[in-house]
Design a protein around this motif. Sequence first.
Motif, mmCIF file in Angstrom:
data_model
loop_
_atom_site.group_PDB
_atom_site.id
_atom_site.type_symbol
_atom_site.label_atom_id
_atom_site.label_comp_id
_atom_site.label_asym_id
_atom_site.label_seq_id
_atom_site.Cartn_x
_atom_site.Cartn_y
_atom_site.Cartn_z
ATOM 1 N N ASP A 1 0.865 -1.184 0.000
ATOM 2 C CA ASP A 1 0.000 0.000 0.000
ATOM 3 C C ASP A 1 0.900 1.233 0.000
ATOM 4 O OD1 ASP A 1 -2.937 -0.951 0.604
ATOM 5 O OD2 ASP A 1 -1.600 -2.187 1.817
ATOM 6 N N GLU B 1 -8.387 -4.835 -8.371
ATOM 7 C CA GLU B 1 -8.966 -5.749 -7.378
ATOM 8 C C GLU B 1 -8.752 -5.157 -5.988
ATOM 9 O OE1 GLU B 1 -7.730 -9.784 -8.000
ATOM 10 O OE2 GLU B 1 -8.857 -9.882 -9.872
ATOM 11 N N PRO B 2 -9.766 -5.256 -5.069
ATOM 12 C CA PRO B 2 -11.062 -5.846 -5.303
ATOM 13 C C PRO B 2 -11.761 -5.197 -6.489
ATOM 14 C CG PRO B 2 -10.845 -5.149 -2.998
ATOM 15 C CD PRO B 2 -9.656 -4.663 -3.720
ATOM 16 N N GLU C 1 -7.649 1.634 6.523
ATOM 17 C CA GLU C 1 -8.032 0.279 6.127
ATOM 18 C C GLU C 1 -7.429 -0.718 7.111
ATOM 19 O OE1 GLU C 1 -7.309 -0.494 1.966
ATOM 20 O OE2 GLU C 1 -9.022 0.759 1.403
ATOM 21 N N ARG D 1 -3.080 9.625 2.206
ATOM 22 C CA ARG D 1 -4.322 9.043 1.685
ATOM 23 C C ARG D 1 -5.456 9.218 2.707
ATOM 24 N NH1 ARG D 1 -4.027 2.670 1.422
ATOM 25 N NH2 ARG D 1 -4.623 2.958 3.570
ATOM 26 N N LEU E 1 -12.467 -4.264 4.063
ATOM 27 C CA LEU E 1 -11.201 -3.520 4.157
ATOM 28 C C LEU E 1 -11.378 -2.245 4.993
ATOM 29 C CD1 LEU E 1 -9.947 -3.936 0.485
ATOM 30 C CD2 LEU E 1 -8.851 -4.885 2.527
ATOM 31 N N SER F 1 -3.120 -11.607 -2.820
ATOM 32 C CA SER F 1 -3.705 -12.599 -1.901
ATOM 33 C C SER F 1 -2.606 -13.403 -1.216
ATOM 34 C CB SER F 1 -4.619 -13.576 -2.649
ATOM 35 O OG SER F 1 -5.813 -12.953 -3.016
ATOM 36 N N PHE G 1 -11.449 -13.031 -1.760
ATOM 37 C CA PHE G 1 -10.629 -12.448 -2.837
ATOM 38 C C PHE G 1 -10.568 -13.408 -4.033
ATOM 39 C CE2 PHE G 1 -8.699 -9.388 0.283
ATOM 40 C CZ PHE G 1 -8.877 -8.232 -0.463
ATOM 41 N N ARG H 1 -14.567 -4.447 -0.147
ATOM 42 C CA ARG H 1 -14.287 -3.033 0.196
ATOM 43 C C ARG H 1 -14.820 -2.720 1.590
ATOM 44 N NH1 ARG H 1 -10.224 -0.864 -2.410
ATOM 45 N NH2 ARG H 1 -10.288 -1.546 -4.561
ATOM 46 N N TYR I 1 -5.459 -3.122 6.851
ATOM 47 C CA TYR I 1 -4.069 -3.577 6.692
ATOM 48 C C TYR I 1 -3.059 -2.430 6.812
ATOM 49 C CZ TYR I 1 -6.295 -7.819 4.845
ATOM 50 O OH TYR I 1 -7.053 -8.961 4.685
ATOM 51 N N ARG J 1 -3.386 -4.830 -8.876
ATOM 52 C CA ARG J 1 -3.384 -5.968 -7.936
ATOM 53 C C ARG J 1 -4.080 -7.188 -8.542
ATOM 54 N NH1 ARG J 1 -1.431 -4.761 -3.303
ATOM 55 N NH2 ARG J 1 -1.447 -2.647 -2.495
ATOM 56 N N TYR J 2 -3.597 -8.373 -8.111
ATOM 57 C CA TYR J 2 -4.153 -9.637 -8.609
ATOM 58 C C TYR J 2 -3.844 -10.697 -7.567
ATOM 59 C CZ TYR J 2 -5.720 -12.477 -12.675
ATOM 60 O OH TYR J 2 -6.416 -13.282 -13.552
ATOM 61 N N GLN K 1 -2.733 -12.258 2.589
ATOM 62 C CA GLN K 1 -3.433 -13.240 3.409
ATOM 63 C C GLN K 1 -2.471 -14.223 4.075
ATOM 64 O OE1 GLN K 1 -5.422 -11.784 0.594
ATOM 65 N NE2 GLN K 1 -5.952 -10.733 2.479
HETATM 66 P P1 TMP Z 1 -6.155 -0.660 -2.653
HETATM 67 O O1 TMP Z 1 -7.344 -0.425 -3.492
HETATM 68 O O2 TMP Z 1 -5.769 0.536 -1.846
HETATM 69 O O3 TMP Z 1 -5.020 -1.286 -3.378
HETATM 70 O O4 TMP Z 1 -6.657 -1.663 -1.514
HETATM 71 C C1 TMP Z 1 -6.798 -3.002 -1.660
HETATM 72 C C2 TMP Z 1 -6.336 -3.614 -0.370
HETATM 73 O O5 TMP Z 1 -6.697 -4.989 -0.364
HETATM 74 C C3 TMP Z 1 -4.829 -3.560 -0.169
HETATM 75 O O6 TMP Z 1 -4.536 -3.309 1.191
HETATM 76 C C4 TMP Z 1 -4.394 -4.967 -0.511
HETATM 77 C C5 TMP Z 1 -5.571 -5.810 -0.137
HETATM 78 N N1 TMP Z 1 -5.703 -7.042 -0.913
HETATM 79 C C6 TMP Z 1 -5.591 -8.263 -0.279
HETATM 80 O O7 TMP Z 1 -5.388 -8.313 0.927
HETATM 81 N N2 TMP Z 1 -5.702 -9.402 -1.028
HETATM 82 C C7 TMP Z 1 -5.959 -9.380 -2.371
HETATM 83 O O8 TMP Z 1 -6.068 -10.437 -3.007
HETATM 84 C C8 TMP Z 1 -6.096 -8.095 -3.018
HETATM 85 C C9 TMP Z 1 -6.378 -8.034 -4.493
HETATM 86 C C10 TMP Z 1 -5.946 -6.949 -2.260
#
Ligand code: TMP
Length: 212
Positions: free
Chosen positions: A13, A40-41, A161, A157, A54, A110, A79, A51, A163, A105-106, A114
């Motif tokens: 991030d 992704e998401p 979230e 930002r 998160l 994960s 995911f 979302r 994480y 992201r893809y 995860q």
């Molecule tokens: P972002 O839109 O700011 O990139 O946020 C997506 C968040 O989701 C980011 O912290 C990463 C997390 N994420 C996962 O934990 N697993 C996944 O498979 C994906 C695609 C994103």
Amino acid sequence: MNNAKLIVLEGVDGAGTTTHSRELSRGLRAAEVQVHTTAEPSTGPVGALLRQALMGRFVVSSASGSVRPPNWTTMALMFAADRVDHCESEILPQLRDGVSVICDRYYHSSVAYQSITGGGPEAIEWIRDLNRYARRPDLTLVLDVPSEVAAERRARRRGEEIYDAEPLQERLCEFYSDLERHFPGEPIEHVDAVGSVEEVAERILARVKRLG
Ligand code: TMP
């Protein structure tokens, strides 16, 4: 680029995957490459639920009445479900129409997030397996930034979230530094993402244009 490609941008991030998905799309369009940008998401139904998770608005309650975010197994499954739906409803139809897809992201996310948020190294194989039927990317670029640079960008930002914790982000930085170790045989490369948006965008575009 001769035919439609799936290009993935990955990183911690604050690495700049969203900014650079947009920049790459602009650069490719300027070179008359047909391109679709996604993330992704996804914007699909499972993505919407993710979302909420998160942002800490979709929680699990315990018998004592306390609430917490869903655990890493639930998140990995959600995911993965979002991803197959994303592939089926958006990514594959675009590729079939000859349009290249840039995905912010893809499944690498994960495996990184995860496993680090609970599964540990022994969960990596299971998470990879859950994503076995997701279309392989033609190129995955990992945007490398030192953890302090990513932290500064995250601080600017809006909204928190689940994480966001610094120690977790530092472990993610380490994981991403040799991401390819967990995906043998996949075309994964690193891009130095320190510098101005224009400089980094130039590096990414130059690499993508080399795709056959
Ligand atoms: P972002 O839109 O700011 O990139 O946020 C997506 C968040 O989701 C980011 O912290 C990463 C997390 N994420 C996962 O934990 N697993 C996944 O498979 C994906 C695609 C994103």
